[in-house]
Design an enzyme around this catalytic site. Structure first.
Site, PDB file in Angstrom:
ATOM      1  N   ARG A   1       1.360  -1.320   0.434  1.00 48.35           N
ATOM      2  CA  ARG A   1       0.096  -0.047  -0.087  1.00 48.35           C
ATOM      3  C   ARG A   1       0.927   1.290  -0.065  1.00 48.35           C
ATOM      4  O   ARG A   1       1.957   1.324   0.695  1.00 48.35           O
ATOM      5  CB  ARG A   1      -1.101   0.013   1.574  1.00 48.35           C
ATOM      6  CG  ARG A   1      -2.248  -1.118   0.822  1.00 48.35           C
ATOM      7  CD  ARG A   1      -3.292  -0.898   2.295  1.00 48.35           C
ATOM      8  NE  ARG A   1      -2.606  -1.214   3.883  1.00 48.35           N
ATOM      9  CZ  ARG A   1      -1.856  -0.940   4.534  1.00 48.35           C
ATOM     10  NH1 ARG A   1      -1.307   0.286   4.118  1.00 48.35           N
ATOM     11  NH2 ARG A   1      -1.220  -1.395   5.159  1.00 48.35           N
TER      12      ARG A   1
ATOM     13  N   TYR B   1      -1.708  -3.426  -7.029  1.00 48.15           N
ATOM     14  CA  TYR B   1      -1.948  -4.100  -5.711  1.00 48.15           C
ATOM     15  C   TYR B   1      -2.500  -4.005  -5.145  1.00 48.15           C
ATOM     16  O   TYR B   1      -3.557  -3.441  -4.844  1.00 48.15           O
ATOM     17  CB  TYR B   1      -0.114  -3.711  -5.239  1.00 48.15           C
ATOM     18  CG  TYR B   1      -0.376  -4.278  -3.717  1.00 48.15           C
ATOM     19  CD1 TYR B   1      -0.117  -5.329  -3.138  1.00 48.15           C
ATOM     20  CD2 TYR B   1      -0.168  -3.217  -2.877  1.00 48.15           C
ATOM     21  CE1 TYR B   1      -0.290  -5.729  -1.929  1.00 48.15           C
ATOM     22  CE2 TYR B   1      -0.730  -3.634  -1.123  1.00 48.15           C
ATOM     23  CZ  TYR B   1      -0.198  -5.100  -1.057  1.00 48.15           C
ATOM     24  OH  TYR B   1      -0.169  -5.554   0.250  1.00 48.15           O
TER      25      TYR B   1
ATOM     26  N   LYS C   1      -9.899  -2.364   1.921  1.00 48.82           N
ATOM     27  CA  LYS C   1      -9.495  -1.234   3.610  1.00 48.82           C
ATOM     28  C   LYS C   1     -10.027  -0.195   2.692  1.00 48.82           C
ATOM     29  O   LYS C   1     -10.340   0.411   3.080  1.00 48.82           O
ATOM     30  CB  LYS C   1      -7.619  -0.934   3.187  1.00 48.82           C
ATOM     31  CG  LYS C   1      -7.127  -2.192   3.657  1.00 48.82           C
ATOM     32  CD  LYS C   1      -7.382  -2.851   4.805  1.00 48.82           C
ATOM     33  CE  LYS C   1      -6.971  -3.773   5.360  1.00 48.82           C
ATOM     34  NZ  LYS C   1      -5.471  -4.328   5.644  1.00 48.82           N
TER      35      LYS C   1
ATOM     36  N   HIS D   1     -10.294  -2.381  11.746  1.00 50.46           N
ATOM     37  CA  HIS D   1      -8.697  -3.896  11.523  1.00 50.46           C
ATOM     38  C   HIS D   1      -8.812  -4.734  12.618  1.00 50.46           C
ATOM     39  O   HIS D   1      -7.885  -4.489  13.172  1.00 50.46           O
ATOM     40  CB  HIS D   1      -7.498  -2.725  11.321  1.00 50.46           C
ATOM     41  CG  HIS D   1      -6.786  -3.208  10.132  1.00 50.46           C
ATOM     42  ND1 HIS D   1      -5.447  -3.193  10.424  1.00 50.46           N
ATOM     43  CD2 HIS D   1      -6.168  -4.736   9.301  1.00 50.46           C
ATOM     44  CE1 HIS D   1      -4.214  -3.284   9.513  1.00 50.46           C
ATOM     45  NE2 HIS D   1      -5.108  -4.272   9.140  1.00 50.46           N
TER      46      HIS D   1
ATOM     47  N   SER E   1      -0.639  -4.317  10.146  1.00 45.17           N
ATOM     48  CA  SER E   1      -0.419  -4.309   9.092  1.00 45.17           C
ATOM     49  C   SER E   1       0.577  -5.920   9.170  1.00 45.17           C
ATOM     50  O   SER E   1       1.475  -4.705   9.912  1.00 45.17           O
ATOM     51  CB  SER E   1      -0.258  -3.811   7.637  1.00 45.17           C
ATOM     52  OG  SER E   1      -1.703  -3.216   7.532  1.00 45.17           O
TER      53      SER E   1
ATOM     54  N   CYS F   1       1.284  -7.981  11.249  1.00 47.19           N
ATOM     55  CA  CYS F   1       1.441  -8.203  12.744  1.00 47.19           C
ATOM     56  C   CYS F   1       1.195  -9.289  13.725  1.00 47.19           C
ATOM     57  O   CYS F   1       0.535  -9.343  14.613  1.00 47.19           O
ATOM     58  CB  CYS F   1       1.046  -6.593  13.720  1.00 47.19           C
ATOM     59  SG  CYS F   1       2.166  -4.931  12.902  1.00 47.19           S
TER      60      CYS F   1
ATOM     61  N   ASP G   1      -8.798  -9.840   9.033  1.00 43.33           N
ATOM     62  CA  ASP G   1      -8.441  -8.670   8.510  1.00 43.33           C
ATOM     63  C   ASP G   1      -9.791  -7.509   8.712  1.00 43.33           C
ATOM     64  O   ASP G   1      -8.993  -6.512   9.537  1.00 43.33           O
ATOM     65  CB  ASP G   1      -8.312  -9.036   7.397  1.00 43.33           C
ATOM     66  CG  ASP G   1      -7.264  -7.511   6.408  1.00 43.33           C
ATOM     67  OD1 ASP G   1      -6.119  -7.626   7.980  1.00 43.33           O
ATOM     68  OD2 ASP G   1      -7.479  -6.643   5.650  1.00 43.33           O
TER      69      ASP G   1
ATOM     70  N   ARG H   1       2.185 -12.477  -0.944  1.00 37.26           N
ATOM     71  CA  ARG H   1       0.288 -12.801  -0.621  1.00 37.26           C
ATOM     72  C   ARG H   1      -0.103 -13.756  -1.217  1.00 37.26           C
ATOM     73  O   ARG H   1       0.798 -14.296  -2.243  1.00 37.26           O
ATOM     74  CB  ARG H   1      -0.695 -11.641  -0.579  1.00 37.26           C
ATOM     75  CG  ARG H   1       0.378  -9.674  -0.170  1.00 37.26           C
ATOM     76  CD  ARG H   1      -0.680  -9.618   0.993  1.00 37.26           C
ATOM     77  NE  ARG H   1      -0.297  -9.041   2.304  1.00 37.26           N
ATOM     78  CZ  ARG H   1      -0.545  -8.425   3.290  1.00 37.26           C
ATOM     79  NH1 ARG H   1      -1.513  -9.329   3.788  1.00 37.26           N
ATOM     80  NH2 ARG H   1       0.188  -7.497   4.212  1.00 37.26           N
TER      81      ARG H   1
ATOM     82  N   ARG I   1       3.983  -4.959  16.912  1.00 34.87           N
ATOM     83  CA  ARG I   1       4.784  -5.001  17.314  1.00 34.87           C
ATOM     84  C   ARG I   1       5.669  -4.298  17.694  1.00 34.87           C
ATOM     85  O   ARG I   1       6.284  -2.872  16.988  1.00 34.87           O
ATOM     86  CB  ARG I   1       5.564  -4.847  15.698  1.00 34.87           C
ATOM     87  CG  ARG I   1       6.234  -5.780  14.809  1.00 34.87           C
ATOM     88  CD  ARG I   1       6.301  -6.800  13.766  1.00 34.87           C
ATOM     89  NE  ARG I   1       5.939  -7.378  12.528  1.00 34.87           N
ATOM     90  CZ  ARG I   1       6.612  -8.373  12.819  1.00 34.87           C
ATOM     91  NH1 ARG I   1       7.412  -8.576  12.770  1.00 34.87           N
ATOM     92  NH2 ARG I   1       5.659  -9.509  12.450  1.00 34.87           N
TER      93      ARG I   1
END
Ligand code: GTP
Ligand code: SPV
Ligand code: MN
Length: 620
Positions: free
Chosen positions: A97, A225, A234, A254, A276, A278, A305, A403, A434
């Site tokens: 992204r 992408y 998203k 999210h 994202s 994580c 997600d 992915r 994270r």
């Protein structure tokens, strides 16, 4: 059932009608004037050679895949080892992204808030129009009607995406409910989000991902992408939906949703927000470690997600996953870390930017086996394990953000409640990030309000899921920093309001699976072992397990976690549960700097909680 008289080379205005048979089997003409006018206008702008209305059928899937195989947009994988699987490589400058090219285009800049890129709607439309103009010449414009959430549910949202990419169509087919059934439901007047996408020339300098929440419109151009172009995900299910959710009194987050079946057969559901890459996908379908499996634990995956949550008549929070597929991170996925994902991705899967092995199967770093002797890397070049780039770094064969797109129905742990429109009741909300340092393995917030503050202060290292300084710590409230379609200060106020409306708000927790020692070794084994922490979280939600109160929240004693069969040193456990007061005070200073940008718009309760934490850190 509907069928569409749309075939090759029909002029744009012949898309004006399609044929539907009514309940009695008679053929009637349905005319959704707004939809057709919009498709025609967009076609006038993008100038496709053909317009094709997707019906969502198997025959259509085969036809489109065949076409994309013939142009190289898809590469066929070994069909006896990976039936129904395809590989796609994106452009080298188009692998994640692009947050700096993503805009929220509200009329007032303050409504987008200081953390979103903002552009005035008129300017945004004008700039994008220049790039869209003629961008589909010689190409087909695919019309994808899709539903986020079960078709026809009052909690679902409909979108129609126009795109010139078969890769996008095929991903939307896996990720969403799409095709004629959605048009049938829309009828002649149904509301839908207008989603326009063109790859155009895939030029980074001519790439824009624009959201117009006031017009229920999304325009994305110049990328191929995932998160930039699968507009149901998203763009619609988070940015547009969060904007609508605030107005309509619900939440678009999210978050993963998972059910934990306890030894007594009771299933409790958790929702967890991690930034994202994580760990949402991995947690949502974890396999219990031996010790806990023997107790009788079992996991049910609802979503990996996105969660849409609302308050039901019982005063509790209920959540659905609006998607029916997963677009998961490949590297790190193997039968030890995520056996459920490995089982799911063996068929009917689209792989993006992974490495291709000589036998027509796929590979990625920390995948199923040792590096293959040779492969074709994600760029389509010959690759060998020892290869280095100009700076002497080892070159990954798969892109770090490579992915897989897979139907959720293929996950062995998929929940039997996925298709139920009312969703599942949420007992606990978990935040995480994270963080190599500071945040302990787990802690529980003292209240909903404190929990909102804990979510607002998530900090996490930047991952390959987005362009940016990899590894750098950034604040990412509720893991929604890149996905909130309006001012984050108003979003936090909405969270506080939702809590006040619930009779039984979920208990709130924070976890960190990514604590490291000075050599960069993860202290906690993660993956399936995370269930040991979830067990404590669920017991706490019922007011059962032991905990100690610390300035930041309740943490478990080592003895209150079931560590049966896990080899972990006392010292590592101590570090995982320690609270370093002076480091926390430094973090509070960083939080304050982050919050200041919102000025008076930030809810006072957030400052109240921050100051209370500061006081506890200094005086208790
Ligand atoms: P998005 O799809 O980008 O929103 O990401 P996600 O939150 O679903 O992340 P995902 O579960 O795909 O994990 C991303 C990376 O983190 C993968 O490489 C995983 O192998 C790794 N990972 C996931 N869970 C753990 C864990 O508990 N411990 C460690 N060390 N790594 C993990
Ligand atoms: C994320 O980046 O959080 C993802 C992948 O889930 S994408 O759909 O590309 O945004
Ligand atoms: Mn995500």
């Amino acid at each position: 059932m509907a069928f569409h008289v749309k075939t090759k080379n029909m002029p744009a205005d012949s898309t004006n009608y399609w044929w539907l048979s009514d309940k009695h089997g008679d053929t009637v003409v349905a005319h959704h004037e707004k939809l057709h006018r919009w498709v025609r206008e967009m076609a006038d702008l993008c100038k496709p050679e053909t317009i094709y209305w997707c019906d969502g059928s198997e025959a259509e899937k085969e036809r489109l895949r065949g076409k994309a195989l013939s142009t190289g947009e898809f590469i066929e994988l070994n069909q006896s080892k990976l039936p129904g699987c395809l590989l796609h490589r994106t452009a080298e400058n188009d692998v994640a992204r692009t947050e700096h090219l993503t805009f929220v285009c509200t009329s007032a800049k303050e409504d987008a808030g200081p953390t979103n890129n903002w552009m005035a709607p008129d300017e945004a439309y004008a700039r994008a129009r220049e790039i869209f103009a003629g961008s589909m010449k010689g190409r087909t414009m695919y019309v994808i009607p899709f539903s986020m959430g079960p078709v026809g549910s009052p909690f679902s949202k409909i979108g129609v995406q126009l795109t010139d990419s078969i890769y996008v169509v095929e991903n939307m087919r896996i990720m969403t409910r799409m095709g004629s059934k959605v048009l049938d439901y829309l009828g002649t007047k149904g509301e839908f989000t207008k989603c326009l996408h063109s790859k155009a020339d895939l030029d980074l300098n001519r790439r824009l991902i624009l959201h117009f929440p006031e017009d229920n419109t999304i325009w994305s151009v110049g990328s191929g992408y995932g998160g930039n172009v699968l507009l149901g995900k998203k763009c619609l299910a988070l940015r547009m939906a969060s904007y609508q959710a605030r107005q309509e009194g619900w939440m678009a987050e999210h978050m993963l949703i998972m059910g934990v079946e306890e030894p007594n057969g009771r299933i409790e559901y958790l929702a967890a927000a991690f930034p994202s890459a994580c760990g949402k996908t991995n947690l949502a379908m974890l396999v219990p470690p031996q010790g806990l499996r023997q107790k009788g634990y079992r996991i049910w995956t609802v979503g990996d997600d996105i969660a849409w949550m609302r308050i039901d008549t019982d005063g509790r929070l209920w959540g659905i996953n609006p998607e029916i597929g997963m677009f998961g991170v490949a590297p790190g996925t193997n039968s030890k870390t995520n056996p459920n994902a490995m089982a799911a991705i063996k068929r009917n899967t689209i792989y993006t930017n992974v490495a291709l092995k000589p036998d027509g199967t796929v590979w990625w770093e920390a995948g199923e086996e040792q590096p293959p002797f040779e492969a074709i890397d994600w760029r389509g070049r010959n690759w060998k394990p020892e290869m280095k780039d100009e700076e002497g770094n080892t070159m990954p064969a798969a892109h770090p953000n490579s992915r897989f797109t897979t139907p959720l129905s293929q996950i062995p742990s998929i929940s039997f409640r996925l298709e139920q429109h009312h969703g599942v009741p949420i007992s606990a909300v978990i935040f995480g990030g994270r963080r190599a340092h500071l945040a302990p393995l787990v802690y529980q917030a003292f209240s909903w309000q404190h929990g909102v503050y804990v979510g607002a202060t998530i900090a996490s290292e930047i991952t390959p899921a987005q362009y940016g300084n990899q590894g750098q710590l950034r604040r990412d409230p509720m893991a929604m920093l890149p996905f909130c379609g309006y001012n984050l200060a108003d979003y936090l106020a909405h969270w506080l309001r939702m809590g006040a409306r619930m009779l039984q708000p979920p208990k709130v927790f924070h976890v960190n699976w990514f604590r490291q020692d000075s050599d960069g070794r993860y202290l906690w084994p993660g993956y399936g072992e995370n269930l040991r922490v979830l067990e404590w979280i669920l017991a706490r939600s019922r007011g059962e397990a032991e905990a100690v109160a610390t300035p930041i929240g309740h943490i478990p004693l080592k003895s209150s976690l079931d560590l049966t069969g896990l080899e972990i040193s006392d010292e590592d456990m101590r570090t995982l549960l320690e609270i370093d007061r002076s480091a926390w005070l430094d973090d509070v200073a960083d939080q304050r700097r982050f919050f200041e940008q919102f000025g008076d718009r930030l809810p006072r309760e957030i400052y109240t909680e921050m100051e209370a934490l500061e006081f506890r850190l200094k005086h208790f």
